[in-house]
Design an enzyme around this catalytic site. Structure first.
Site, PDB file in Angstrom:
ATOM      1  N   HIS A  28       0.707  -1.376   0.085  1.00 55.45           N
ATOM      2  CA  HIS A  28      -0.192  -0.246  -0.485  1.00 55.45           C
ATOM      3  C   HIS A  28       0.941   1.145  -0.454  1.00 55.45           C
ATOM      4  O   HIS A  28       1.955   1.120   0.857  1.00 55.45           O
ATOM      5  CB  HIS A  28      -0.852  -0.173   1.524  1.00 55.45           C
ATOM      6  CG  HIS A  28      -2.279  -1.139   0.941  1.00 55.45           C
ATOM      7  ND1 HIS A  28      -2.704  -1.227   2.427  1.00 55.45           N
ATOM      8  CD2 HIS A  28      -2.089  -2.227   0.527  1.00 55.45           C
ATOM      9  CE1 HIS A  28      -3.612  -2.093   2.093  1.00 55.45           C
ATOM     10  NE2 HIS A  28      -3.682  -2.121   0.772  1.00 55.45           N
ATOM     11  N   GLU A  80       1.201   4.012   1.343  1.00 50.53           N
ATOM     12  CA  GLU A  80       1.533   3.929   2.976  1.00 50.53           C
ATOM     13  C   GLU A  80       2.182   3.912   3.687  1.00 50.53           C
ATOM     14  O   GLU A  80       3.168   3.875   4.372  1.00 50.53           O
ATOM     15  CB  GLU A  80       0.555   4.870   3.793  1.00 50.53           C
ATOM     16  CG  GLU A  80      -1.010   5.337   3.363  1.00 50.53           C
ATOM     17  CD  GLU A  80      -2.088   4.344   3.198  1.00 50.53           C
ATOM     18  OE1 GLU A  80      -2.017   3.508   1.975  1.00 50.53           O
ATOM     19  OE2 GLU A  80      -3.411   4.393   3.535  1.00 50.53           O
ATOM     20  N   CYS A 129      -6.564   2.153   6.061  1.00 48.58           N
ATOM     21  CA  CYS A 129      -7.023   0.764   5.695  1.00 48.58           C
ATOM     22  C   CYS A 129      -6.272   0.488   7.522  1.00 48.58           C
ATOM     23  O   CYS A 129      -5.374   0.877   7.804  1.00 48.58           O
ATOM     24  CB  CYS A 129      -6.220  -0.244   5.186  1.00 48.58           C
ATOM     25  SG  CYS A 129      -4.781  -0.944   4.911  1.00 48.58           S
ATOM     26  N   CYS A 148      -2.290  -0.337   7.649  1.00 50.20           N
ATOM     27  CA  CYS A 148      -1.449   1.387   7.027  1.00 50.20           C
ATOM     28  C   CYS A 148      -2.234   1.788   8.246  1.00 50.20           C
ATOM     29  O   CYS A 148      -1.001   2.512   8.850  1.00 50.20           O
ATOM     30  CB  CYS A 148      -2.162   1.893   6.177  1.00 50.20           C
ATOM     31  SG  CYS A 148      -1.626   1.037   4.203  1.00 50.20           S
TER      32      CYS A 148
HETATM   33 ZN   LIG Z   1      -3.218   0.191   3.912  1.00 46.34          ZN
END
Ligand SMILES: [Zn+2]
Length: 161
Positions: free
Chosen positions: A46, A48, A76, A79
């Protein structure tokens, strides 16, 4: 946030869900990344997480004090966890993610007094643009799938009996 959006656009060009992030330290962007889950076939890539990893490397510390993380979509749980673990003091995000967001939508992981880190959160920055790029991406994906299905059907029906 404009820079994070630029990253999201790069993801879209790769056929990745368009989410981008940048990490700012002392007024300068020290890390930038976009979602690469399809390219890497790795669920942890991801935007992040990747900016956090890059920033830790650059600053030579797991503590990202005095940094601000900008991301186009609400983080999410994975993260949000990394944001807590790396002590990022400030997060700015664009659009809410009502299905997986864990900052405001489903949980408030960055502002839970039971954790030993509290994060300053600002939401809704360029929210429309950040959300629109996702909407456009998924619409195009659906249309492509529909067109593929139609082409398959036509190919099948034109096969000699
Ligand atoms: Zn994430």
């Amino acid at each position: 946030m404009n820079q994070a959006l630029e990253e999201a656009k790069k993801a879209a060009l790769l056929g990745e869900v368009p989410i981008g992030a940048v990490l700012v330290y002392e007024g300068e962007i020290i890390a930038r990344a976009h979602n690469l889950r399809e390219t890497t076939q790795n669920a942890t890539t991801h935007a992040e997480l990747m900016v956090i990893q890059e920033a830790c490397k650059k600053l030579g510390s797991w503590r990202l004090e005095q940094t601000t993380l900008y991301v186009t979509l609400e983080p999410c749980p994975m993260c949000a966890g990394a944001i807590l673990q790396s002590r990022v003091p400030r997060v700015v995000y664009g659009a809410r993610d009502i299905k997986a967001g864990c900052v405001d939508s489903l949980y408030h992981l960055l502002n839970d007094a039971r954790f030993n880190h509290d994060c300053d959160v600002t939401e809704g920055i360029l929210a429309e643009e950040c959300g629109q790029i996702l909407t456009d991406f998924f619409r195009a994906l659906r249309e492509r799938k529909k067109a593929e299905k139609k082409a398959r059907k036509m190919a099948e029906s034109s096969e000699p009996q």
